[in-house]
Design a protein around this motif. Structure first.
Motif, PDB file in Angstrom:
ATOM      1  N   ALA A   1       3.706  -3.813  -9.320  1.00  0.00           N
ATOM      2  CA  ALA A   1       3.183  -2.547  -9.839  1.00  0.00           C
ATOM      3  C   ALA A   1       3.066  -2.594 -11.365  1.00  0.00           C
ATOM      4  CB  ALA A   1       4.082  -1.392  -9.409  1.00  0.00           C
ATOM      5  N   GLY A   2       4.042  -3.208 -12.014  1.00  0.00           N
ATOM      6  CA  GLY A   2       3.998  -3.339 -13.467  1.00  0.00           C
ATOM      7  C   GLY A   2       2.832  -4.197 -13.924  1.00  0.00           C
ATOM      8  N   ARG A   3       2.572  -5.284 -13.238  1.00  0.00           N
ATOM      9  CA  ARG A   3       1.439  -6.157 -13.589  1.00  0.00           C
ATOM     10  C   ARG A   3       0.115  -5.424 -13.405  1.00  0.00           C
ATOM     11  NH1 ARG A   3       2.457 -10.867  -9.682  1.00  0.00           N
ATOM     12  NH2 ARG A   3       0.322 -11.443 -10.267  1.00  0.00           N
ATOM     13  N   ILE A   4       0.024  -4.631 -12.352  1.00  0.00           N
ATOM     14  CA  ILE A   4      -1.209  -3.857 -12.117  1.00  0.00           C
ATOM     15  C   ILE A   4      -1.413  -2.844 -13.240  1.00  0.00           C
ATOM     16  CG2 ILE A   4      -2.245  -2.095 -10.624  1.00  0.00           C
ATOM     17  CD1 ILE A   4      -1.080  -3.665  -8.236  1.00  0.00           C
ATOM     18  N   ARG A   5      -0.334  -2.172 -13.648  1.00  0.00           N
ATOM     19  CA  ARG A   5      -0.453  -1.206 -14.742  1.00  0.00           C
ATOM     20  C   ARG A   5      -0.813  -1.901 -16.052  1.00  0.00           C
ATOM     21  NH1 ARG A   5       3.874   1.406 -11.780  1.00  0.00           N
ATOM     22  NH2 ARG A   5       5.424   0.193 -12.918  1.00  0.00           N
ATOM     23  N   ASP A   6      -0.271  -3.108 -16.276  1.00  0.00           N
ATOM     24  CA  ASP A   6      -0.596  -3.864 -17.489  1.00  0.00           C
ATOM     25  C   ASP A   6      -2.076  -4.229 -17.533  1.00  0.00           C
ATOM     26  OD1 ASP A   6       2.032  -3.762 -18.299  1.00  0.00           O
ATOM     27  OD2 ASP A   6       2.542  -5.780 -17.599  1.00  0.00           O
ATOM     28  N   MET A   7      -2.692  -4.335 -16.344  1.00  0.00           N
ATOM     29  CA  MET A   7      -4.112  -4.681 -16.259  1.00  0.00           C
ATOM     30  C   MET A   7      -5.003  -3.441 -16.294  1.00  0.00           C
ATOM     31  SD  MET A   7      -3.709  -7.619 -13.304  1.00  0.00           S
ATOM     32  CE  MET A   7      -5.474  -7.815 -13.054  1.00  0.00           C
ATOM     33  N   GLY A   8      -4.393  -2.271 -16.482  1.00  0.00           N
ATOM     34  CA  GLY A   8      -5.173  -1.052 -16.602  1.00  0.00           C
ATOM     35  C   GLY A   8      -5.276  -0.235 -15.334  1.00  0.00           C
ATOM     36  N   GLY A   9      -4.619  -0.667 -14.262  1.00  0.00           N
ATOM     37  CA  GLY A   9      -4.648   0.067 -13.016  1.00  0.00           C
ATOM     38  C   GLY A   9      -3.480   1.013 -12.892  1.00  0.00           C
ATOM     39  N   THR A  10      -3.410   1.715 -11.771  1.00  0.00           N
ATOM     40  CA  THR A  10      -2.281   2.594 -11.503  1.00  0.00           C
ATOM     41  C   THR A  10      -1.652   2.181 -10.175  1.00  0.00           C
ATOM     42  OG1 THR A  10      -3.526   4.290 -10.300  1.00  0.00           O
ATOM     43  CG2 THR A  10      -3.444   4.483 -12.696  1.00  0.00           C
ATOM     44  N   ALA A  11      -0.339   2.125 -10.161  1.00  0.00           N
ATOM     45  CA  ALA A  11       0.376   1.657  -8.974  1.00  0.00           C
ATOM     46  C   ALA A  11       1.766   2.246  -8.943  1.00  0.00           C
ATOM     47  CB  ALA A  11       0.460   0.131  -8.971  1.00  0.00           C
ATOM     48  N   GLU A  12       2.286   2.384  -7.738  1.00  0.00           N
ATOM     49  CA  GLU A  12       3.672   2.816  -7.565  1.00  0.00           C
ATOM     50  C   GLU A  12       4.291   2.030  -6.418  1.00  0.00           C
ATOM     51  OE1 GLU A  12       4.208   6.741  -5.400  1.00  0.00           O
ATOM     52  OE2 GLU A  12       2.097   6.922  -6.024  1.00  0.00           O
ATOM     53  N   SER A  13       5.585   1.863  -6.459  1.00  0.00           N
ATOM     54  CA  SER A  13       6.288   1.163  -5.389  1.00  0.00           C
ATOM     55  C   SER A  13       6.965   2.178  -4.467  1.00  0.00           C
ATOM     56  CB  SER A  13       7.327   0.193  -5.958  1.00  0.00           C
ATOM     57  OG  SER A  13       8.302   0.883  -6.724  1.00  0.00           O
ATOM     58  N   PHE A  14       6.939   1.859  -3.187  1.00  0.00           N
ATOM     59  CA  PHE A  14       7.592   2.705  -2.180  1.00  0.00           C
ATOM     60  C   PHE A  14       8.360   1.752  -1.265  1.00  0.00           C
ATOM     61  CE2 PHE A  14       8.131   5.174   1.641  1.00  0.00           C
ATOM     62  CZ  PHE A  14       8.255   6.488   1.200  1.00  0.00           C
ATOM     63  N   PRO A  15       9.555   1.300  -1.699  1.00  0.00           N
ATOM     64  CA  PRO A  15      10.304   0.327  -0.900  1.00  0.00           C
ATOM     65  C   PRO A  15      10.751   0.897   0.435  1.00  0.00           C
ATOM     66  CG  PRO A  15      11.623   1.130  -2.745  1.00  0.00           C
ATOM     67  CD  PRO A  15      10.248   1.664  -2.946  1.00  0.00           C
ATOM     68  N   ALA A  16      10.579   0.115   1.488  1.00  0.00           N
ATOM     69  CA  ALA A  16      10.985   0.545   2.823  1.00  0.00           C
ATOM     70  C   ALA A  16      11.038  -0.663   3.737  1.00  0.00           C
ATOM     71  CB  ALA A  16      10.022   1.580   3.385  1.00  0.00           C
ATOM     72  N   ASP A  17      12.007  -0.682   4.623  1.00  0.00           N
ATOM     73  CA  ASP A  17      12.094  -1.675   5.691  1.00  0.00           C
ATOM     74  C   ASP A  17      11.538  -1.020   6.948  1.00  0.00           C
ATOM     75  OD1 ASP A  17      12.716  -3.448   7.703  1.00  0.00           O
ATOM     76  OD2 ASP A  17      14.809  -3.714   7.125  1.00  0.00           O
ATOM     77  N   LEU A  18      10.309  -1.360   7.302  1.00  0.00           N
ATOM     78  CA  LEU A  18       9.615  -0.672   8.381  1.00  0.00           C
ATOM     79  C   LEU A  18      10.123  -1.048   9.763  1.00  0.00           C
ATOM     80  CD1 LEU A  18       5.972  -0.777   6.965  1.00  0.00           C
ATOM     81  CD2 LEU A  18       7.631   1.104   6.856  1.00  0.00           C
ATOM     82  N   THR A  19      11.064  -1.980   9.843  1.00  0.00           N
ATOM     83  CA  THR A  19      11.710  -2.251  11.135  1.00  0.00           C
ATOM     84  C   THR A  19      12.821  -1.246  11.414  1.00  0.00           C
ATOM     85  OG1 THR A  19      13.402  -3.762  10.259  1.00  0.00           O
ATOM     86  CG2 THR A  19      11.264  -4.723  10.853  1.00  0.00           C
ATOM     87  N   GLN A  20      13.196  -0.460  10.397  1.00  0.00           N
ATOM     88  CA  GLN A  20      14.257   0.527  10.532  1.00  0.00           C
ATOM     89  C   GLN A  20      13.647   1.913  10.703  1.00  0.00           C
ATOM     90  OE1 GLN A  20      17.487  -0.538  10.746  1.00  0.00           O
ATOM     91  NE2 GLN A  20      16.484  -2.555  10.653  1.00  0.00           N
ATOM     92  N   GLU A  21      14.078   2.635  11.719  1.00  0.00           N
ATOM     93  CA  GLU A  21      13.464   3.915  12.067  1.00  0.00           C
ATOM     94  C   GLU A  21      13.525   4.914  10.918  1.00  0.00           C
ATOM     95  OE1 GLU A  21      11.266   6.454  14.421  1.00  0.00           O
ATOM     96  OE2 GLU A  21      11.730   4.320  14.694  1.00  0.00           O
ATOM     97  N   VAL A  22      14.627   4.939  10.192  1.00  0.00           N
ATOM     98  CA  VAL A  22      14.762   5.902   9.093  1.00  0.00           C
ATOM     99  C   VAL A  22      13.702   5.634   8.028  1.00  0.00           C
ATOM    100  CG1 VAL A  22      16.238   6.670   7.205  1.00  0.00           C
ATOM    101  CG2 VAL A  22      17.215   6.351   9.477  1.00  0.00           C
ATOM    102  N   ASP A  23      13.556   4.365   7.641  1.00  0.00           N
ATOM    103  CA  ASP A  23      12.564   4.017   6.621  1.00  0.00           C
ATOM    104  C   ASP A  23      11.145   4.228   7.134  1.00  0.00           C
ATOM    105  OD1 ASP A  23      14.596   3.357   4.925  1.00  0.00           O
ATOM    106  OD2 ASP A  23      13.928   1.312   4.533  1.00  0.00           O
ATOM    107  N   LEU A  24      10.919   3.915   8.396  1.00  0.00           N
ATOM    108  CA  LEU A  24       9.586   4.110   8.962  1.00  0.00           C
ATOM    109  C   LEU A  24       9.204   5.585   8.947  1.00  0.00           C
ATOM    110  CD1 LEU A  24       7.043   3.128  10.381  1.00  0.00           C
ATOM    111  CD2 LEU A  24       8.318   3.166  12.550  1.00  0.00           C
ATOM    112  N   GLN A  25      10.096   6.453   9.374  1.00  0.00           N
ATOM    113  CA  GLN A  25       9.802   7.882   9.387  1.00  0.00           C
ATOM    114  C   GLN A  25       9.622   8.438   7.978  1.00  0.00           C
ATOM    115  OE1 GLN A  25       8.895   9.765  11.979  1.00  0.00           O
ATOM    116  NE2 GLN A  25       8.969   7.773  13.005  1.00  0.00           N
ATOM    117  N   ARG A  26      10.392   7.907   7.033  1.00  0.00           N
ATOM    118  CA  ARG A  26      10.239   8.329   5.642  1.00  0.00           C
ATOM    119  C   ARG A  26       8.842   7.957   5.130  1.00  0.00           C
ATOM    120  NH1 ARG A  26      11.519   5.653   0.918  1.00  0.00           N
ATOM    121  NH2 ARG A  26      12.500   3.953   2.095  1.00  0.00           N
ATOM    122  N   THR A  27       8.352   6.795   5.522  1.00  0.00           N
ATOM    123  CA  THR A  27       7.021   6.360   5.115  1.00  0.00           C
ATOM    124  C   THR A  27       5.941   7.188   5.799  1.00  0.00           C
ATOM    125  OG1 THR A  27       7.931   4.112   4.915  1.00  0.00           O
ATOM    126  CG2 THR A  27       5.540   4.330   4.852  1.00  0.00           C
TER     127      THR A  27
END
Length: 250
Positions: A42-68
């Motif tokens: 995300a930082g490299r994308i912003r350095d190149m003039g883009g916009t990005a955000e990170s949304f860390p999640a382990d999609l094998t885990q139900e809690v993280d999947l539902q949060r996503t």
């Protein structure tokens, strides 16, 4: 600015999609397990003039999947890239059943959940779409990667069916079916690759196909030839052929 949500964005095809879509003017949301790696990208994308955000999640885990799922439902998302997935190599009886279940949860359950999270808003706007990363294995029986091939067959058929359901709308669904690709997939799965395609090229071909409204794209002429073989050869021949190819890939 349109928003693209990308899973498996910490490396390989997912990372390539992140940079490609940012260059095309998308705000990109990056999802994967490795938070530090996502922040770096995300930082490299912003350095190149883009916009990005990170949304860390382990999609094998139900809690993280539902949060996503809830995060996608509560914001405007124009494009979802369901790229997260992994493979498992070896005879079925010799592989870890827990790993196999985790693979199915990620390759199938998470993909379906995120697709269903995004579709209602896209249909209501009559705009946007989803790119599902399948595989050339979607078309073939894959001894020694039986579970992986079966999950990717699901992705292909599910995506084609959705594309048909939505053919009279402006919501586009595309299944991208790469073969060997320069990514972490082979190393993590424990298999050898032959002449892997650059992840950036896979992403470019996949995005181009989606923009043109193509439901399926197989990347690379050799892969296109390979997936045509089941139409020509008897099924028992195909099983024997693929078994021979996959038997000693570690």
């Amino acid at each position: 600015m349109p928003t693209a949500w990308i899973t498996g964005a910490s490396s390989g095809i997912g990372e390539a999609f992140a940079f490609l879509l940012s260059e095309k003017g998308y705000h990109v949301v990056l999802t994967a397990r490795r938070e530090k790696r996502l922040q770096e990208i995300a930082g490299r994308i912003r350095d190149m003039g883009g916009t990005a955000e990170s949304f860390p999640a382990d999609l094998t885990q139900e809690v993280d999947l539902q949060r996503t799922v809830e995060a996608i439902q509560h914001r405007t998302v124009h494009l979802v890239i369901n790229n997260a997935g992994f493979g498992l190599y070896g005879p079925v009886a010799a592989t870890d059943p827990e790993q196999e279940q985790s693979m199915i949860r990620l390759n199938v359950n998470a993909l379906v959940s995120l697709t269903r999270a995004a579709l209602p808003q896209m249909i209501e706007r009559n705009d946007g779409g989803i790119i599902q990363v399948a595989s050339t294995s979607s078309f073939l029986p894959t001894p020694y990667m039986a579970g992986y091939g079966a999950t990717k067959a699901f992705v292909l058929h599910y995506s084609e069916a959705l594309a048909a359901e939505l053919k009279h709308s402006r919501v586009r669904i595309t299944a991208v079916c790469p073969g060997s690709t320069q990514s972490e997939f082979a190393q993590k799965t424990g298999i050898r690759q032959h002449a892997p395609m650059a992840a950036r090229e896979v992403a470019e071909r996949g995005l181009r196909a989606w923009e043109r409204g193509r439901p399926v794209v197989v990347t690379g002429w050799a892969n296109q030839l390979a997936v045509c073989l089941p139409r020509i050869l008897p099924r028992d021949w195909m099983r024997r052929l693929v078994e021979r190819v996959f038997r000693n890939r570690s």
